[in-house]
Enzyme design. Structure first.
Site, PDB file in Angstrom:
ATOM      1  N   GLU A 121      56.665  39.619  42.735  1.00 51.64           N
ATOM      2  CA  GLU A 121      56.676  38.882  44.009  1.00 51.64           C
ATOM      3  C   GLU A 121      58.009  39.040  44.734  1.00 51.64           C
ATOM      4  O   GLU A 121      58.657  38.059  45.120  1.00 51.64           O
ATOM      5  CB  GLU A 121      56.364  37.408  43.773  1.00 51.64           C
ATOM      6  CG  GLU A 121      54.944  37.180  43.294  1.00 51.64           C
ATOM      7  CD  GLU A 121      54.549  35.704  43.230  1.00 51.64           C
ATOM      8  OE1 GLU A 121      55.425  34.849  43.094  1.00 51.64           O
ATOM      9  OE2 GLU A 121      53.339  35.418  43.306  1.00 51.64           O
TER      10      GLU A 121
ATOM     11  N   GLU B  17      47.638  38.787  39.874  1.00 44.52           N
ATOM     12  CA  GLU B  17      47.650  37.326  39.688  1.00 44.52           C
ATOM     13  C   GLU B  17      46.644  36.704  40.636  1.00 44.52           C
ATOM     14  O   GLU B  17      46.584  37.073  41.814  1.00 44.52           O
ATOM     15  CB  GLU B  17      49.013  36.707  40.003  1.00 44.52           C
ATOM     16  CG  GLU B  17      50.069  36.949  38.976  1.00 44.52           C
ATOM     17  CD  GLU B  17      51.349  36.182  39.269  1.00 44.52           C
ATOM     18  OE1 GLU B  17      51.279  35.068  39.821  1.00 44.52           O
ATOM     19  OE2 GLU B  17      52.411  36.721  38.946  1.00 44.52           O
TER      20      GLU B  17
END
Ligand code: BG6
Length: 478
Positions: free
Chosen positions: A182, A376
């Site tokens: 991320e 995810e």
């Protein structure tokens, strides 16, 4: 009948070292930044306060990540459970501090390397492809405290040494890698991903954008090393993706949505996948008063060593509002924005939007034309076990089913999707709150927020459901 997903589709699950391993000071491991971040609902406000400086204070705070779910010692049994579910792959991260305890050592810690030898071998023995994130919110504390985090260019060399060590050691048997988890999340939370505190630049765009630049160079070096190590390796970037909607058709809100999508959703992947700073970057930097220190050779490295695929997390969408001061805000949605009246939210306020996932997949594929990997996705919820420790988590099954249906639609749209690894396939310590009670798992772990309990693992209803999904390659979602 045409199958929804390709035959080699990578079904699996995902975790991160700092949220599962525990054993935070064992076998030569150094402290990572997360080891110094307190747990609890106030976690984000504590780390965002001007006083926070990564000092460990066990008299005032608890640190659930120190023990995690003890995956460090129980990984064999956990991976056996993943195999029972039929996992084709397991996404996990390597704790940088197990290999280089302070990040600056010249020689790696052999005990740390041996640990991941064993984890990788356990996966392969069970027919599970390891998918490794090099850095998942767990940089060495020393690099944050003494070097000021990623804004310091010296981190590139330290990261390169770490990446070279693990890619050389494992690159002949691990085919799938990712660089920074991320990476774009620094726009909102530079503490975890860039090691910046308020004191050292968390609120300073100059620091954040310089940190990103240094990470882009480091990421390109990792891609270069990976490809030199083994031509079979596929190495991706990893971004947090929330599909953005304009609050209404006011062109001002539409424009704001476009700008936010560029600056947050695309900026990092544009560099890592596209190989250059995007056309809108100059104006973005100018609007924030940013002047980047770009050294000779940086841009060539970025151009030559682009990622092979786009890994991304998807939990929620976000609604952008600039013109309606009375609109309700999306309390709890990590990215802020306005409340979307068409969506329900999780118990933590994250707005649930499977259609947004189909849109995300199309937006990303349209832009990059590289394979996509959803690394995810999932529902954080409170699970209530019965007297036999069984959890009938129909709410989680519903969430996953709807998102897999959206994936199938996107594949039919023509998107190239490599795989799906739901987050926290086994219950783990939450990133934003440091709680155990925010559970994503298909496997229940008997531990409370203080990491008290037996630590025993139990199969939830979703375990059996996902097992069937994988066995039928996504055909049977009932
Ligand atoms: C992602 C992170 O942002 O979301 C994970 O990569 C994190 O580390 C996950 O755990 C879910 O967030 P949370 O705060 O519910 O744990």
């Amino acid at each position: 009948m045409k199958e929804k997903f390709p035959q080699n589709f990578m079904w699996g699950g995902a975790t991160a070292a700092n949220q599962v391993e525990g054993a935070y000071d064992q076998d030569g491991k150094g402290l990572s930044i997360v080891d110094a971040i307190p747990g609890g609902k106030k976690r984000l406000s504590i780390v965002s306060s001007p006083e926070f400086d990564f000092s460990l204070d066990t008299t005032r705070h608890t640190y659930p990540n120190h023990k995690g779910i003890d995956h460090y010692h129980r990984f064999q049994d956990d991976i056996a459970l993943f195999a029972e579910m039929g996992f084709k792959c397991y996404r996990f991260s390597i704790a940088w501090t197990r290999i280089y305890p302070n990040g600056i050592e010249q020689q790696p810690n052999e005990a740390g390397l041996k640990h991941y030898d064993a984890v990788i071998d356990a996966c392969i023995a069970q027919g599970i492809e390891p998918v490794i994130t090099l850095s998942h919110y767990e940089m060495p504390l020393h690099l944050a405290k003494e070097f000021g985090g990623w804004k310091n260019r010296e981190l590139i060399g330290h990261f390169e040494r770490f990446a070279r060590t693990v890619l050389t050691r494992y690159g002949h048997k691990v085919n799938y890698w990712m660089t920074f988890n991320e990476i774009n999340s620094a726009a909102h939370f530079p503490i975890m991903s860039q090691g910046l505190t308020v004191k050292t630049g968390a609120l300073d765009d100059q620091a954040k954008y310089q940190a990103w630049h240094n990470q882009f160079v480091a990421s390109s070096l990792a891609v270069k090393i990976a490809h030199e190590t083994n031509a079979k390796i596929q190495i991706g970037c990893m971004i947090l993706y929330a599909t953005n909607y304009a609050y209404d058709c006011d062109p001002v809100n539409q424009l704001e949505t476009m700008k936010e999508t560029q600056a947050f959703n695309f900026y990092c992947a544009d560099v890592q996948a596209g190989g250059k700073y995007p056309y809108y970057a100059k104006r973005l930097w100018a609007s924030k008063g940013v002047e980047l220190d770009i050294q000779p050779g940086d841009l060539a490295l970025i151009e030559q060593h682009t990622v092979d695929y786009i890994g991304f997390s998807y939990y929620m969408s976000s609604t952008i509002n600039k013109t309606n001061p009375d609109a309700l805000s999306a309390e709890g949605n990590l990215l802020g924005g306005a409340r979307n009246p068409f969506l329900e939210a999780s118990e933590w306020g994250w707005e649930i939007d499977p259609v947004g996932l189909r849109i995300a997949l199309n937006q990303l594929y349209d832009r990059y034309e590289k394979p996509l990997f959803i690394v995810e996705n999932g529902l954080g919820a409170i699970d209530k076990p019965d007297e036999n420790h069984y959890i009938a988590d129909d709410y989680r099954i519903k969430y996953l089913r709807q998102h897999i249906e959206a994936m199938a639609d996107a594949v039919e749209d023509g998107v190239e999707l490599m795989g799906y690894t739901p987050w926290g396939c086994i219950d783990l310590v939450s990133m934003s709150t440091g709680e155990m009670s925010k559970r994503y798992g298909l496997i229940y772990v008997d531990l409370d927020d203080n990491i008290s309990g037996t630590g025993n693992r139990y199969r939830k209803k979703s375990f059996h459901w996902y097992q069937k999904v994988i066995a039928t390659n996504g055909e049977d979602l009932s």
